[in-house]
Motif scaffolding. Structure first.
Motif, mmCIF file in Angstrom:
data_model
loop_
_atom_site.group_PDB
_atom_site.id
_atom_site.type_symbol
_atom_site.label_atom_id
_atom_site.label_comp_id
_atom_site.label_asym_id
_atom_site.label_seq_id
_atom_site.Cartn_x
_atom_site.Cartn_y
_atom_site.Cartn_z
ATOM 1 N N VAL A 186 -3.425 -18.667 -0.583
ATOM 2 C CA VAL A 186 -3.869 -17.333 -0.982
ATOM 3 C C VAL A 186 -5.379 -17.179 -0.823
ATOM 4 N N GLN A 187 -6.113 -18.283 -0.917
ATOM 5 C CA GLN A 187 -7.571 -18.237 -0.978
ATOM 6 C C GLN A 187 -8.204 -17.444 0.164
ATOM 7 N N GLU A 188 -7.657 -17.550 1.368
ATOM 8 C CA GLU A 188 -8.262 -16.856 2.510
ATOM 9 C C GLU A 188 -8.104 -15.344 2.431
ATOM 10 N N LEU A 189 -7.180 -14.864 1.585
ATOM 11 C CA LEU A 189 -7.015 -13.419 1.404
ATOM 12 C C LEU A 189 -7.922 -12.870 0.310
ATOM 13 N N LEU A 190 -8.444 -13.751 -0.536
ATOM 14 C CA LEU A 190 -9.274 -13.327 -1.658
ATOM 15 C C LEU A 190 -10.743 -13.384 -1.260
ATOM 16 N N LYS A 191 -11.370 -12.226 -1.153
ATOM 17 C CA LYS A 191 -12.769 -12.140 -0.720
ATOM 18 C C LYS A 191 -13.730 -11.886 -1.881
ATOM 19 N N SER A 192 -13.210 -11.423 -3.020
ATOM 20 C CA SER A 192 -14.076 -11.058 -4.134
ATOM 21 C C SER A 192 -13.309 -11.180 -5.448
ATOM 22 N N PRO A 193 -14.025 -11.190 -6.598
ATOM 23 C CA PRO A 193 -13.334 -11.211 -7.896
ATOM 24 C C PRO A 193 -12.420 -10.006 -8.100
ATOM 25 N N THR A 194 -12.783 -8.874 -7.504
ATOM 26 C CA THR A 194 -11.952 -7.672 -7.636
ATOM 27 C C THR A 194 -10.559 -7.908 -7.053
ATOM 28 N N ASP A 195 -10.487 -8.663 -5.960
ATOM 29 C CA ASP A 195 -9.186 -8.986 -5.376
ATOM 30 C C ASP A 195 -8.346 -9.812 -6.347
ATOM 31 N N VAL A 196 -8.993 -10.757 -7.026
ATOM 32 C CA VAL A 196 -8.282 -11.597 -8.004
ATOM 33 C C VAL A 196 -7.781 -10.734 -9.155
ATOM 34 N N LEU A 197 -8.649 -9.857 -9.668
ATOM 35 C CA LEU A 197 -8.259 -8.979 -10.778
ATOM 36 C C LEU A 197 -7.142 -8.036 -10.357
ATOM 37 N N ARG A 198 -7.214 -7.511 -9.142
ATOM 38 C CA ARG A 198 -6.180 -6.593 -8.652
ATOM 39 C C ARG A 198 -4.814 -7.281 -8.628
ATOM 40 N N TYR A 199 -4.791 -8.527 -8.143
ATOM 41 C CA TYR A 199 -3.513 -9.253 -8.105
ATOM 42 C C TYR A 199 -2.981 -9.510 -9.520
ATOM 43 N N LEU A 200 -3.848 -9.975 -10.424
ATOM 44 C CA LEU A 200 -3.408 -10.273 -11.791
ATOM 45 C C LEU A 200 -2.861 -9.029 -12.483
ATOM 46 N N TRP A 201 -3.521 -7.896 -12.251
ATOM 47 C CA TRP A 201 -3.082 -6.651 -12.893
ATOM 48 C C TRP A 201 -1.794 -6.128 -12.257
ATOM 49 N N TYR A 202 -1.670 -6.298 -10.955
ATOM 50 C CA TYR A 202 -0.435 -5.902 -10.266
ATOM 51 C C TYR A 202 0.746 -6.736 -10.769
ATOM 52 N N GLU A 203 0.537 -8.020 -10.930
ATOM 53 C CA GLU A 203 1.588 -8.906 -11.415
ATOM 54 C C GLU A 203 1.982 -8.551 -12.849
ATOM 55 N N HIS A 204 1.009 -8.092 -13.629
ATOM 56 C CA HIS A 204 1.262 -7.807 -15.046
ATOM 57 C C HIS A 204 1.857 -6.424 -15.287
ATOM 58 N N THR A 205 1.402 -5.424 -14.518
ATOM 59 C CA THR A 205 1.805 -4.035 -14.789
ATOM 60 C C THR A 205 2.625 -3.384 -13.686
ATOM 61 N N GLY A 206 2.549 -3.932 -12.457
ATOM 62 C CA GLY A 206 3.233 -3.296 -11.335
ATOM 63 C C GLY A 206 2.373 -2.276 -10.616
ATOM 64 N N LEU A 257 -0.562 -1.291 -8.156
ATOM 65 C CA LEU A 257 -1.337 -1.892 -7.079
ATOM 66 C C LEU A 257 -2.812 -1.510 -7.145
ATOM 67 N N GLN A 258 -3.116 -0.514 -7.935
ATOM 68 C CA GLN A 258 -4.503 -0.132 -8.152
ATOM 69 C C GLN A 258 -4.918 -0.537 -9.559
ATOM 70 N N LEU A 259 -6.232 -0.654 -9.780
ATOM 71 C CA LEU A 259 -6.729 -1.126 -11.071
ATOM 72 C C LEU A 259 -6.752 0.013 -12.087
ATOM 73 N N VAL A 260 -5.590 0.253 -12.686
ATOM 74 C CA VAL A 260 -5.461 1.272 -13.726
ATOM 75 C C VAL A 260 -5.821 0.626 -15.056
ATOM 76 N N GLU A 261 -6.825 1.156 -15.727
ATOM 77 C CA GLU A 261 -7.306 0.530 -16.951
ATOM 78 C C GLU A 261 -6.273 0.636 -18.073
ATOM 79 N N PRO A 262 -6.258 -0.353 -18.987
ATOM 80 C CA PRO A 262 -5.269 -0.360 -20.080
ATOM 81 C C PRO A 262 -5.282 0.920 -20.905
ATOM 82 N N LYS A 263 -6.477 1.449 -21.198
ATOM 83 C CA LYS A 263 -6.551 2.648 -22.036
ATOM 84 C C LYS A 263 -5.865 3.843 -21.372
#
Length: 744
Positions: free
Chosen positions: A222-242, A244-250
């Motif tokens: 996966v590392q070669e697809l991750l260019k920035s911390p935002t990519d890591v956060l996007r994946y974690l949030w997608y896995e958690h909420t479904g 694909l965009q960074l929709v804030e919890p609030k």
């Protein structure tokens, strides 16, 4: 033959058949399949017919099974009222009398299976398939496939190579994929090998790939697809909420809370829903997941300062993630020195934020410093171009912008060309869709009032000329030995897929948002089916329409079953066990045209607490032949007449506009406009008008091809047989392939 592969190909108007000896005499099982498909509204091309003929009966059964699944012919389509084309004569007084009778527990009347007593001389019970008071269905009619459709959907032959090419197009798409394409990609990524010569540039597409690799235990790749911390956060949030965009919890919590509000305070469950949503969003990760993410962040190619700057806009989310992933603990281990430095700089805010410097110099009215910073990031310069033109003036802004326009992605240049006329219009509201929220109507920029109309018009022209000239230069740099090109006239009516991340899935051959359909007959029949596979319960979904006249509006819904030109099949509030239920509305276009109606908005809402039921299907039927309504059951669905339908998959949608009928021009427009509210009356009419204008301003595929022809000196011909390059409606079905014309 796999059922999921059939699903993907059918969305593109084709069926995948492995290469075999195909030219044989048509056998009995093939004839039966073709006949049943015809009743559902499909015909096979000659190539596909012979290819299917060579398949085993088991494979043919797979095709038939999925055709039945996407058309819904095995679902329950029985409405509340039998023969609902004729009025039942029910009134509000009938509901009041029935309510009072059940309140005092009177036995005078007919007791139904739901327990309600219907007094005499109120509802004509012989006209109903269930209880007219609580909307609970008891009787279910059979669906008869009558083939009333006047325009069949032609299915073409796809080989395995065609399927692989489509998979590659999805991966290489120059724009974000919509819900239908994402669903297809998830299927293909598990069924086909990942092509080696493909570069995936769209972040949402990368997240689907990363999810698949992690599930296969190949997180190191996966590392070669991750260019920035935002990519890591996007994946974690997608896995958690479904998402694909960074929709804030609030935003998610606010949306869920609002969806569970009710018109009647006693039925309001918003506080309980809010508590549950907060609990659901809590982050929990295993040690293995924590280590995986720690390694990703530790090995990012970006510098620590740049990484922290990217983390800054979502600082609140990052603080939660860092704690949940135990990153502070992993940063103390040997080999995680970069992670330790990242956390130290981030927590102590020892970094500069580029956007802050831009805002500082802009407010100081420092042109040179502002534009020097903006030219460092051309994409963000493009996104703020219009506002900077109003702030600093168009000449100096466009002078600096022209210096970096060659570095800007084509999709942004097309977007600027499309929306310049809307932005620089003092009277024009704009429609935007917020992340995770509903569509919002935005008032014109207040600084437009500083300029005369003539000056604003010149700004539009200058932006369009600059963007089109840049795009034309890109086409001109591509060597093309062809001399002629064929452009189907229909492509001039199909908008480019830019900025429209639709949240509904199209299981029938798909269309882009803003696509216009020809009205074939005098009647449009809306349909909605929901509740399939769910236990019997109160699940009240409402099908409605809003008729707009010059100075007034009318609503056809559960509260007004019959208005001028519209008939509703009755309000169902309780779904039956496992089979689902349906509602319909018939719209008489001629009658509305005579009365002077402008357009009709098609909507569906969740009247029950919560959002629209998952897998709810809405759409419309249209045929130049009369569409029958069963007098004995009220069933009015005929899959051969279905012109367009979508399946709701997004869990936070409360209300949805899924189409508009332009009465005077006799065209149907597919669009997707989420809105808040239990009932159709909550729909913002000006918001619909703003979205229609936005869709009308879109750059079309035909116009893009004409630009290419002009830049490459290609002669446009009317006969596709004489053309070196052919672009027809079949080619345009694959919207991911169309985006390859956007040269960057």
């Amino acid at each position: 033959m796999k059922n999921e592969i059939v699903k993907v190909s059918l969305r593109q108007g084709a069926i995948v058949v492995p290469a075999k000896n195909t030219f044989t005499k048509i056998n009995e099982t093939t004839s039966s399949l073709v006949a049943q498909a015809s009743k559902m509204g499909f015909v096979f091309s000659e190539e596909l017919l012979h290819a299917v003929n060579a398949l085993t009966p088991k494979d043919k059964l797979t095709i038939l099974k999925y055709l039945k699944e996407i058309t819904g012919v095995e679902k329950n389509w029985t409405p509340l009222v039998k023969g609902w084309g004729k009025p039942t004569g029910e009134t509000r007084l009938d509901h009041i009398v029935t309510w009072f009778t059940n309140l005092v527990k009177s036995n005078k009347g007919t007791e139904l299976a739901c327990g309600h007593v219907i007094p005499e001389n109120t509802f004509p019970l012989e006209r109903y398939n269930g209880c007219p008071f609580c909307g609970t269905p008891f009787e279910f009619g059979e669906l008869e496939l009558e083939g009333q459709g006047s325009k069949m959907k032609v299915l073409e032959l796809w080989t395995e190579d065609d399927l692989k090419a489509f998979y590659k197009d999805l991966l290489q798409s120059k724009t974000a994929l919509d819900a239908t394409q994402i669903d297809s990609l998830k299927v293909l990524i598990t069924e086909l090998e990942f092509p080696k010569d493909v570069e995936v540039t769209i972040k949402e597409t990368q997240m689907v790939i990363i999810q698949n690799l992690v599930e296969l235990g190949r997180s190191s790749e996966v590392q070669e697809l991750l260019k920035s911390p935002t990519d890591v956060l996007r994946y974690l949030w997608y896995e958690h909420t479904g998402f694909l965009q960074l929709v804030e919890p609030k935003v998610i919590i606010k949306r869920i809370t609002k969806n569970n509000q009710h018109l009647h305070p006693v039925l309001d469950t918003s506080e309980a829903a809010k508590i549950k949503s907060v609990e659901d969003l809590k982050l929990k990760y295993t040690r293995q997941e924590c280590k995986m993410v720690a390694e990703w962040l530790n090995n990012l190619p970006l510098s620590v300062a740049k990484s922290c700057e990217q983390m800054h806009p979502k600082r609140g989310m990052w603080v939660r993630m860092i704690r949940a992933l135990r990153l502070a603990e992993y940063s103390k281990r040997k080999g995680f020195e970069k992670l330790a430095q990242l956390l130290d700089v981030f927590y102590n805010q020892k970094y500069d934020v580029w956007a802050g410097h831009v805002s500082y110099y802009k407010l100081k009215y420092d042109e040179e410093s502002t534009f020097e910073l903006l030219k460092e990031r051309p994409g963000l310069f493009a996104r703020s171009l219009f506002s900077n033109m109003l702030w600093f003036g168009d000449e100096v802004t466009l002078k600096h912008f022209s210096e970096v326009s060659h570095k800007i992605p084509a999709r942004l240049l097309y977007t600027l060309t499309m929306y310049a006329p809307l932005y620089f219009d003092k009277s024009q509201n704009r429609m935007v869709k917020t992340l995770g929220g509903v569509s919002k109507r935005i008032l014109p920029n207040k600084y437009l009032s500083l300029y005369r109309d003539e000056a604003l018009h010149m700004m539009q022209i200058k932006v369009e000329e600059l963007c089109l000239e840049t795009l034309k230069k890109r086409f001109a740099t591509v060597t093309n030995k062809n001399k002629t090109i064929y452009i189907d006239s229909g492509l001039y009516n199909i908008p480019l897929s830019i900025g429209d991340r639709s949240e509904t899935v199209q299981d029938l051959p798909s269309a882009l948002m803003g696509t216009k359909f020809e009205l074939e007959g005098d009647t449009v029949r809306l349909f909605m089916q929901w509740g399939k596979g769910l236990k019997a319960q109160h699940l009240d979904m409402d099908l409605s329409c809003r008729v707009a006249y010059k100075n007034t509006t009318e609503f056809c819904s559960y509260a007004s079953l019959r208005i001028t030109g519209c008939k509703h099949s009755g309000d169902i509030q309780q779904i039956p066990h496992m089979v689902g239920t349906a509602e319909y509305i018939d719209i008489n276009v001629d009658e509305l045209a005579k009365k002077g109606a402008s357009y009709v908005s098609f909507t569906c809402n969740a009247y029950s607490n919560g959002s629209i039921s998952p897998n709810l299907v809405v759409g419309w039927m249209n045929s130049k032949y009369p569409m029958r309504i069963s007098e004995t059951t009220g069933v009015a669905y005929d899959s051969s007449c279905v012109q367009h339908q979508v399946r709701v998959t997004q869990g936070n949608t409360k209300g949805l506009v899924f189409g508009v009928l332009d009465v005077q021009n006799r065209t149907l427009i597919w669009l997707e406009l989420p809105f808040d509210g239990q009932v159709v009356q909550n729909l913002d009419l000006k918001g619909v008008e703003a979205l229609l204008k936005k869709l009308d301003s879109k750059f079309t595929i035909g116009r893009l091809l004409a630009l290419k022809a002009d830049a490459q000196n290609l002669v446009i011909v009317e006969d596709k047989e004489k053309a070196d390059e052919v672009y027809d409606m079949q080619w345009a079905r694959n919207t991911a392939q169309v985006t390859q014309l956007m040269l960057d």
